[in-house]
Design a protein around this motif. Sequence first.
Motif, mmCIF file in Angstrom:
data_model
loop_
_atom_site.group_PDB
_atom_site.id
_atom_site.type_symbol
_atom_site.label_atom_id
_atom_site.label_comp_id
_atom_site.label_asym_id
_atom_site.label_seq_id
_atom_site.Cartn_x
_atom_site.Cartn_y
_atom_site.Cartn_z
ATOM 1 N N GLU A 217 0.694 -1.295 0.003
ATOM 2 C CA GLU A 217 -0.041 -0.011 0.124
ATOM 3 C C GLU A 217 0.905 1.264 -0.036
ATOM 4 O OE1 GLU A 217 -4.144 1.421 1.832
ATOM 5 O OE2 GLU A 217 -2.978 0.250 3.156
ATOM 6 N N GLU A 218 2.014 1.160 0.745
ATOM 7 C CA GLU A 218 2.888 2.346 0.753
ATOM 8 C C GLU A 218 3.389 2.533 -0.787
ATOM 9 O OE1 GLU A 218 6.274 1.428 3.032
ATOM 10 O OE2 GLU A 218 5.027 1.274 4.848
ATOM 11 N N SER A 219 3.562 1.581 -1.623
ATOM 12 C CA SER A 219 3.866 1.639 -3.130
ATOM 13 C C SER A 219 2.849 2.469 -3.836
ATOM 14 C CB SER A 219 4.461 0.438 -3.705
ATOM 15 O OG SER A 219 5.532 -0.252 -3.097
ATOM 16 N N ALA A 220 1.484 2.011 -3.514
ATOM 17 C CA ALA A 220 0.344 2.472 -4.306
ATOM 18 C C ALA A 220 0.245 3.751 -3.846
ATOM 19 C CB ALA A 220 -0.803 1.519 -3.841
ATOM 20 N N ALA A 225 0.825 9.776 -5.358
ATOM 21 C CA ALA A 225 1.215 11.032 -5.170
ATOM 22 C C ALA A 225 2.191 11.501 -6.367
ATOM 23 C CB ALA A 225 2.290 10.830 -3.733
ATOM 24 N N ARG A 226 3.013 10.529 -6.820
ATOM 25 C CA ARG A 226 3.709 11.078 -8.160
ATOM 26 C C ARG A 226 2.862 11.265 -9.322
ATOM 27 N NH1 ARG A 226 7.726 5.833 -7.488
ATOM 28 N NH2 ARG A 226 9.374 7.002 -6.292
ATOM 29 N N LYS A 227 1.675 10.922 -9.254
ATOM 30 C CA LYS A 227 0.612 11.340 -10.388
ATOM 31 C C LYS A 227 0.081 12.605 -9.999
ATOM 32 C CE LYS A 227 -3.843 9.483 -12.049
ATOM 33 N NZ LYS A 227 -4.810 8.313 -12.038
ATOM 34 N N TYR A 228 -0.596 12.853 -8.957
ATOM 35 C CA TYR A 228 -1.364 14.075 -8.617
ATOM 36 C C TYR A 228 -0.195 15.317 -8.039
ATOM 37 C CZ TYR A 228 -5.624 11.565 -8.643
ATOM 38 O OH TYR A 228 -6.571 10.814 -9.099
ATOM 39 N N TYR A 229 0.796 15.149 -7.290
ATOM 40 C CA TYR A 229 1.574 16.219 -7.009
ATOM 41 C C TYR A 229 2.374 17.078 -8.430
ATOM 42 C CZ TYR A 229 4.794 19.247 -4.001
ATOM 43 O OH TYR A 229 5.527 20.233 -3.651
ATOM 44 N N PRO A 230 2.588 16.583 -9.323
ATOM 45 C CA PRO A 230 3.079 17.312 -10.695
ATOM 46 C C PRO A 230 1.803 18.015 -11.103
ATOM 47 C CG PRO A 230 4.032 15.276 -10.555
ATOM 48 C CD PRO A 230 3.087 15.087 -9.305
ATOM 49 N N LYS A 231 0.685 17.446 -11.131
ATOM 50 C CA LYS A 231 -0.490 18.114 -11.689
ATOM 51 C C LYS A 231 -1.011 19.321 -11.356
ATOM 52 C CE LYS A 231 -5.305 16.652 -12.703
ATOM 53 N NZ LYS A 231 -6.528 15.776 -12.263
ATOM 54 N N GLU A 260 3.408 10.869 4.230
ATOM 55 C CA GLU A 260 4.945 10.271 4.151
ATOM 56 C C GLU A 260 5.240 10.341 2.401
ATOM 57 O OE1 GLU A 260 5.271 6.395 5.559
ATOM 58 O OE2 GLU A 260 5.151 7.212 7.596
ATOM 59 N N ALA A 261 4.065 9.977 1.512
ATOM 60 C CA ALA A 261 4.500 9.663 0.004
ATOM 61 C C ALA A 261 4.422 11.170 -0.515
ATOM 62 C CB ALA A 261 3.050 9.323 -0.344
ATOM 63 N N ILE A 262 3.718 12.194 0.015
ATOM 64 C CA ILE A 262 4.126 13.652 -0.571
ATOM 65 C C ILE A 262 5.259 14.061 -0.216
ATOM 66 C CG2 ILE A 262 2.842 16.104 -0.213
ATOM 67 C CD1 ILE A 262 0.230 14.993 0.009
ATOM 68 N N GLU A 263 5.655 14.046 1.016
ATOM 69 C CA GLU A 263 7.107 14.171 1.253
ATOM 70 C C GLU A 263 8.053 13.565 0.420
ATOM 71 O OE1 GLU A 263 9.471 16.689 3.111
ATOM 72 O OE2 GLU A 263 7.439 16.748 3.482
ATOM 73 N N GLN A 264 7.997 12.376 0.113
ATOM 74 C CA GLN A 264 9.089 11.633 -0.654
ATOM 75 C C GLN A 264 9.013 12.223 -2.225
ATOM 76 O OE1 GLN A 264 9.240 7.377 -0.329
ATOM 77 N NE2 GLN A 264 10.136 7.213 -2.479
ATOM 78 N N VAL A 265 7.672 12.573 -2.582
ATOM 79 C CA VAL A 265 7.526 13.080 -3.996
ATOM 80 C C VAL A 265 8.138 14.427 -4.015
ATOM 81 C CG1 VAL A 265 6.048 14.072 -5.577
ATOM 82 C CG2 VAL A 265 5.657 11.650 -4.466
ATOM 83 N N LYS A 266 8.091 15.308 -3.067
ATOM 84 C CA LYS A 266 8.611 16.770 -2.702
ATOM 85 C C LYS A 266 10.132 16.631 -2.933
ATOM 86 C CE LYS A 266 6.940 19.592 0.172
ATOM 87 N NZ LYS A 266 6.599 20.156 1.604
ATOM 88 N N GLN A 267 10.646 15.744 -2.101
ATOM 89 C CA GLN A 267 12.085 15.538 -2.121
ATOM 90 C C GLN A 267 12.936 15.064 -3.450
ATOM 91 O OE1 GLN A 267 13.482 13.090 1.030
ATOM 92 N NE2 GLN A 267 15.472 12.944 0.415
#
Length: 273
Positions: A217-220, A225-231, A260-267
């Motif tokens: 679920e963490e991977s999902a 997050a990688r899909k929506y944050y850049p959007k 956690e997911a958003i923080e990783q995508v930001k990084q």
Amino acid sequence: MKIKRISTQKKNTERFNIYIEREGKEEYAFAVDVDILIKYNLQRDKELEDDFVKEVLTAEEQQKAYRLSLNHLSYRMRATSEVETYLMEKETPEHAIKHAIKRLTDQKYLNDQQFAQAYTATKKATTPQGPGRIRRDLEALKIPKKDIDEALAQFTEEEELEKVLKFLRQKQKELARRSVRELKQKLQQTLMQRGFSTEVSKQGLQLVFEEIEAETEESAALYQARKYYPKYRNLEPFARVQKTQQALVRKGFPYALIAEAIEQVKQEEEEGI
């Protein structure tokens, strides 16, 4: 009037055209199947009374319905209602339909009990459908309830669960893009549509998802997050994060996992990954 001439049809050698003599002239009267020709001893110079002709034509309609039904059955086994519908579409008289159905039933060409057994066995072996869906299909074909119940008795709960587990394990790869909760809801709905019982569906879901580890679920969540944050890159930082959080909440992910997911995508974005 009497029969003047009998000729074989060019396109069907088992049908014959009957011509009569009227006022010294030959004219076409009607056509009959070879069985009707023989049964009523139709031959040249035979006198035809009106009542006799009516009887012959009634028998011809019945024979035609029978022949049409046999051809329809030659492609595959069918329920009685399917043959009735087919004959009605061919504008067959009601008396001829009833006669054909009785004759076919007496000859064992039509047997709804055997049809229900064969239909259930085929669907069980070749499709991802459960007993509920098969029951609905058989009911739509007007198969008697006792025949449906008897046919579905061959579909054991163990076999139903086995089909559910096979289907669910094929869908596990979708966890790379969905939350566990969202996928469970989707799969529960799909299983019910396919005719699996609520109890067996829940049992299958429990067994399969017990096998799924937390990192799945963490991977999902990270995938989403990688899909929506850049959007939302054109928004202010706070609004961008908020919009991404809302999108992932709708997907069913827990808040801690979303953060956690958003923080990783930001990084990753900052590092140009």
